[in-house]
Scaffold this active site. Structure first.
Site, PDB file in Angstrom:
ATOM      1  N   LYS A 254     -80.953 -56.051 -75.138  1.00 54.23           N
ATOM      2  CA  LYS A 254     -81.316 -56.641 -73.849  1.00 54.23           C
ATOM      3  C   LYS A 254     -80.727 -55.790 -72.721  1.00 54.23           C
ATOM      4  CE  LYS A 254     -80.319 -60.752 -70.989  1.00 54.23           C
ATOM      5  NZ  LYS A 254     -79.833 -62.148 -70.954  1.00 54.23           N
ATOM      6  N   ASP A 259     -78.572 -60.010 -63.649  1.00 57.05           N
ATOM      7  CA  ASP A 259     -79.231 -61.294 -63.886  1.00 57.05           C
ATOM      8  C   ASP A 259     -78.800 -62.301 -62.817  1.00 57.05           C
ATOM      9  OD1 ASP A 259     -80.482 -63.501 -64.847  1.00 57.05           O
ATOM     10  OD2 ASP A 259     -79.268 -63.724 -66.672  1.00 57.05           O
ATOM     11  N   LYS A 266     -78.713 -68.472 -60.257  1.00 53.66           N
ATOM     12  CA  LYS A 266     -77.385 -68.822 -60.779  1.00 53.66           C
ATOM     13  C   LYS A 266     -76.455 -69.166 -59.616  1.00 53.66           C
ATOM     14  CE  LYS A 266     -77.201 -65.866 -64.909  1.00 53.66           C
ATOM     15  NZ  LYS A 266     -77.109 -66.948 -65.894  1.00 53.66           N
ATOM     16  N   ASP A 277     -75.127 -57.785 -68.059  1.00 55.86           N
ATOM     17  CA  ASP A 277     -76.238 -58.335 -68.842  1.00 55.86           C
ATOM     18  C   ASP A 277     -77.112 -57.235 -69.469  1.00 55.86           C
ATOM     19  OD1 ASP A 277     -77.176 -60.735 -69.818  1.00 55.86           O
ATOM     20  OD2 ASP A 277     -78.664 -61.025 -68.230  1.00 55.86           O
ATOM     21  N   ASP A 336     -84.117 -68.163 -65.562  1.00 56.56           N
ATOM     22  CA  ASP A 336     -82.819 -67.609 -65.968  1.00 56.56           C
ATOM     23  C   ASP A 336     -82.754 -67.372 -67.484  1.00 56.56           C
ATOM     24  OD1 ASP A 336     -80.284 -66.646 -65.653  1.00 56.56           O
ATOM     25  OD2 ASP A 336     -79.323 -68.611 -65.416  1.00 56.56           O
ATOM     26  N   GLU A 338     -84.282 -65.289 -69.218  1.00 60.63           N
ATOM     27  CA  GLU A 338     -85.148 -64.107 -69.119  1.00 60.63           C
ATOM     28  C   GLU A 338     -84.962 -63.135 -70.266  1.00 60.63           C
ATOM     29  OE1 GLU A 338     -82.245 -64.314 -67.775  1.00 60.63           O
ATOM     30  OE2 GLU A 338     -81.428 -62.392 -68.407  1.00 60.63           O
ATOM     31  N   ARG A 340     -84.720 -63.593 -73.485  1.00 58.05           N
ATOM     32  CA  ARG A 340     -85.643 -63.843 -74.601  1.00 58.05           C
ATOM     33  C   ARG A 340     -87.059 -63.404 -74.247  1.00 58.05           C
ATOM     34  NH1 ARG A 340     -84.036 -70.062 -74.531  1.00 58.05           N
ATOM     35  NH2 ARG A 340     -82.224 -69.089 -73.597  1.00 58.05           N
TER      36      ARG A 340
HETATM   37  N1  BES Z   1     -77.399 -63.561 -69.237  1.00 63.47           N
HETATM   38  C1  BES Z   1     -77.377 -64.969 -69.386  1.00 63.47           C
HETATM   39  C2  BES Z   1     -76.416 -65.440 -70.463  1.00 63.47           C
HETATM   40  C3  BES Z   1     -74.956 -65.237 -70.190  1.00 63.47           C
HETATM   41  C4  BES Z   1     -74.245 -66.211 -69.507  1.00 63.47           C
HETATM   42  C5  BES Z   1     -74.299 -64.133 -70.650  1.00 63.47           C
HETATM   43  C6  BES Z   1     -72.899 -66.031 -69.276  1.00 63.47           C
HETATM   44  C7  BES Z   1     -72.935 -63.946 -70.421  1.00 63.47           C
HETATM   45  C8  BES Z   1     -72.248 -64.918 -69.729  1.00 63.47           C
HETATM   46  C9  BES Z   1     -78.775 -65.497 -69.747  1.00 63.47           C
HETATM   47  O1  BES Z   1     -79.845 -64.776 -69.258  1.00 63.47           O
HETATM   48  C10 BES Z   1     -78.884 -66.873 -69.183  1.00 63.47           C
HETATM   49  O2  BES Z   1     -78.824 -66.991 -67.996  1.00 63.47           O
HETATM   50  N2  BES Z   1     -79.012 -67.858 -70.044  1.00 63.47           N
HETATM   51  C11 BES Z   1     -79.093 -69.206 -69.633  1.00 63.47           C
HETATM   52  C12 BES Z   1     -80.106 -69.896 -70.511  1.00 63.47           C
HETATM   53  C13 BES Z   1     -80.473 -71.265 -70.030  1.00 63.47           C
HETATM   54  C14 BES Z   1     -81.238 -71.181 -68.744  1.00 63.47           C
HETATM   55  C15 BES Z   1     -81.303 -71.920 -71.112  1.00 63.47           C
HETATM   56  C16 BES Z   1     -77.705 -69.824 -69.808  1.00 63.47           C
HETATM   57  O3  BES Z   1     -77.014 -69.474 -70.768  1.00 63.47           O
HETATM   58  O4  BES Z   1     -77.314 -70.607 -68.960  1.00 63.47           O
HETATM   59 ZN    ZN Z   2     -79.453 -62.743 -68.835  1.00 63.87          ZN
HETATM   60 ZN    ZN Z   3     -80.425 -65.437 -67.295  1.00 65.34          ZN
END
Ligand code: BES
Ligand code: ZN
Ligand code: ZN
Length: 489
Positions: A254, A259, A266, A277, A336, A338, A340
């Site tokens: 990824k 992000d 966020k 990220d 968010d 994204e 996947r």
């Molecule tokens: N890049 C983030 C995941 C992440 C969060 C990595 C904190 C490292 C530290 C990912 O893209 C994301 O934002 N995931 C969301 C998914 C949710 C919207 C289902 C998350 O984990 O909040």
């Molecule tokens: Zn992310």
């Molecule tokens: Zn994200």
């Protein structure tokens, strides 16, 4: 970067500024050194793990300082103690501004001397790494130049281990160096340039797929994530031993260079951490670097989808529906989630090439940190044998993974009412697993493992050999796994 050498020498003949010696709990300090430790109280140093004792030799030895490093109980030994000890030695040397140090290779019952030497080389090189590019005053920065690993025995059988450890640790530092760069510098285009220069030096095949071609190919999920950004997306495709009839693996990472969450923005607190990220993509680059330098007899395809995830007037919106590379439709309920989306297209693209296995790495879910904290990564796979190879590799490199289930019940949580899939589960349950279940929909019949490195991508507390910031964790893990998968010694 600090250089690691090997030498057969007697301890008392070491002429470096610092001599470091590993001592197991309860073990005797060598007679010749007792003159330097006679004032040391028992409590001060018992050889316990984490303990260290340093003293000046004041002209009574060929080395200026002696450092004793506690290794804990010998029957509780783990290879990582060697990385930690070498890290401690290097940091001590730098703290006293010693440019060169020697470390005695400990002899450990039941552990191959080559494994010890490799781990020591890794620990020293990883501990020596600093991100200093943006410091305009370099006076306060001190880098040790050489670490010599000292063996009482013949060093010839250890030479290969020294080289391997050096290649692996340098590849990990190479990942850390680019990962630390913030999003205004490490743009998708910049990372593609970084990849090109690696391809040139390491003679790897490289192709950068631009937005137009992505469109033609039908990589609409990747394009949708990019839609809100002013920076064009890049899909870097690299290959080591292209087309050769060798065990064939694909590694995918990824590569979100920032992000923000997109329209599902966020919170601003801690958002700067989302520069990391892109770690998965950079780990892919590190794996290609190491595998090619180690001359692995494998064919390795590396794929790095690179884009920012930004909100803007042109950004994708919650509720949008996109059709991915394999024809599956996705309802984007949260912009968010994204990672996947960009992986969906690229996993399907890789699966079409029919590799013997696909491994992807992604800072995919915050839920991963809820599950495992920062002590290890999540492993998700449709193949038990592949999982077991990765689990074992993690124990060897101390980049541990913990396998989670992909039970059929979870797929129900990401079925959309109006498209094939939705990109988040409505229930908010099992966040890391539903993300992995989503990815699984794009690999077809291919053997696949997904490693969720959210949480281990970054170091935010004291660590024995990794400084604060980008960790580069994943490189040594995947290289070790590829070595074992392809049946090499
Ligand atoms: N890049 C983030 C995941 C992440 C969060 C990595 C904190 C490292 C530290 C990912 O893209 C994301 O934002 N995931 C969301 C998914 C949710 C919207 C289902 C998350 O984990 O909040
Ligand atoms: Zn992310
Ligand atoms: Zn994200």
């Amino acid at each position: 970067m600090v250089k690691v050498g090997l030498l057969t020498e007697r301890m008392m003949e070491v002429k470096d500024e610092v001599l470091a010696l590993c001592v197991f709990e309860g073990a005797q300090i060598p007679e010749q050194l007792k003159q330097f430790t006679k004032d040391m109280s028992q409590k001060q140093f018992e050889g316990k793990s984490g303990q260290a004792f340093a003293t000046l030799t004041l002209g009574n030895a060929t080395f200026k300082r002696l450092l004793l490093i506690g290794m804990g109980k010998e029957n509780e030994f783990e290879l990582d103690f060697c990385r930690r000890a070498a890290g401690t030695a290097l940091r001590f040397a730098e703290s006293v501004k010693a440019a060169s140090l020697s470390v005695m290779l400990p002899e450990v019952k039941g552990t191959a001397p080559a494994d010890v030497a490799q781990a020591m080389a890794e620990g020293a090189i990883l501990a020596g790494y600093k991100f200093t590019k943006f410091k305009t005053k370099k006076e306060d920065i001190f880098d040790a130049e050489t670490v010599t690993l000292i063996s009482k025995n013949d060093i010839l059988p250890l030479e290969n281990a020294r080289v391997c450890g050096t290649i692996l640790a340098e590849a990990q530092n190479y990942v850390r160096e680019m990962d630390e760069n913030p999003a205004n510098i490490a743009t998708p285009a910049q990372i593609a340039e970084y990849a090109k220069s690696l391809a040139k030096t390491n003679k790897l095949l490289i192709k950068v797929i631009e937005k137009n071609e992505m469109k033609k190919l039908g990589m609409n999920a990747l394009i949708a994530v990019n839609q809100g950004s002013a920076e064009p997306p890049k899909l870097v495709v690299m290959e080591y031993n292209p087309g050769k009839k060798l065990p064939f693996y694909a590694v995918i990472g990824k590569g979100i260079t920032f992000d923000s969450g997109g329209i599902s923005l966020k919170p601003s607190k801690g958002m700067e951490e989302m520069k990391y990220d892109k770690t998965g993509a950079l780990v892919v680059l590190g794996v290609l670097k190491a595998a090619s330098e180690l001359k692995f007899p494998i064919r390795l395809l590396g794929l790095m989808p690179l884009t920012e995830n930004m909100p803007s007037g042109s950004a994708q919106k919650p509720g949008d529906i996109v059709k991915a590379y394999n024809g599956k439709t996705i309802e984007v309920l949260n912009t968010d989630a994204e990672g996947r989306l960009i992986l969906a297209d690229v996993l399907a693209y890789a699966a079409q090439k029919k590799p013997d296995a696909i491994i992807d790495l992604a800072t995919l879910t915050g839920a991963m940190i809820v599950c495992l904290g920062r002590a290890g990564a999540g492993l998700f796979s449709n193949d038990d044998a592949l999982s077991s190879v990765i689990e074992k590799a993690g124990l060897k490199t101390n980049e541990r993974v913990w396998r989670f289930p992909l039970w059929p019940e979870y797929i129900e949580l990401i079925k959309s009412d109006i498209a094939d899939l939705k990109n988040i589960s409505g229930e908010g349950e099992a966040g890391s697993i539903t993300a992995a279940m989503f990815l699984k929909e794009f690999v077809g019949e291919c053997r696949w493992a997904h490693i969720d490195i959210a949480g281990v991508d970054m170091i935010n507390r004291p660590h024995p050999y990794l400084g604060k910031g980008a960790s580069g964790i994943g490189v040594r893990l995947v290289v070790e796994a590829l070595k074992n998968l392809s049946g090499q010694k």
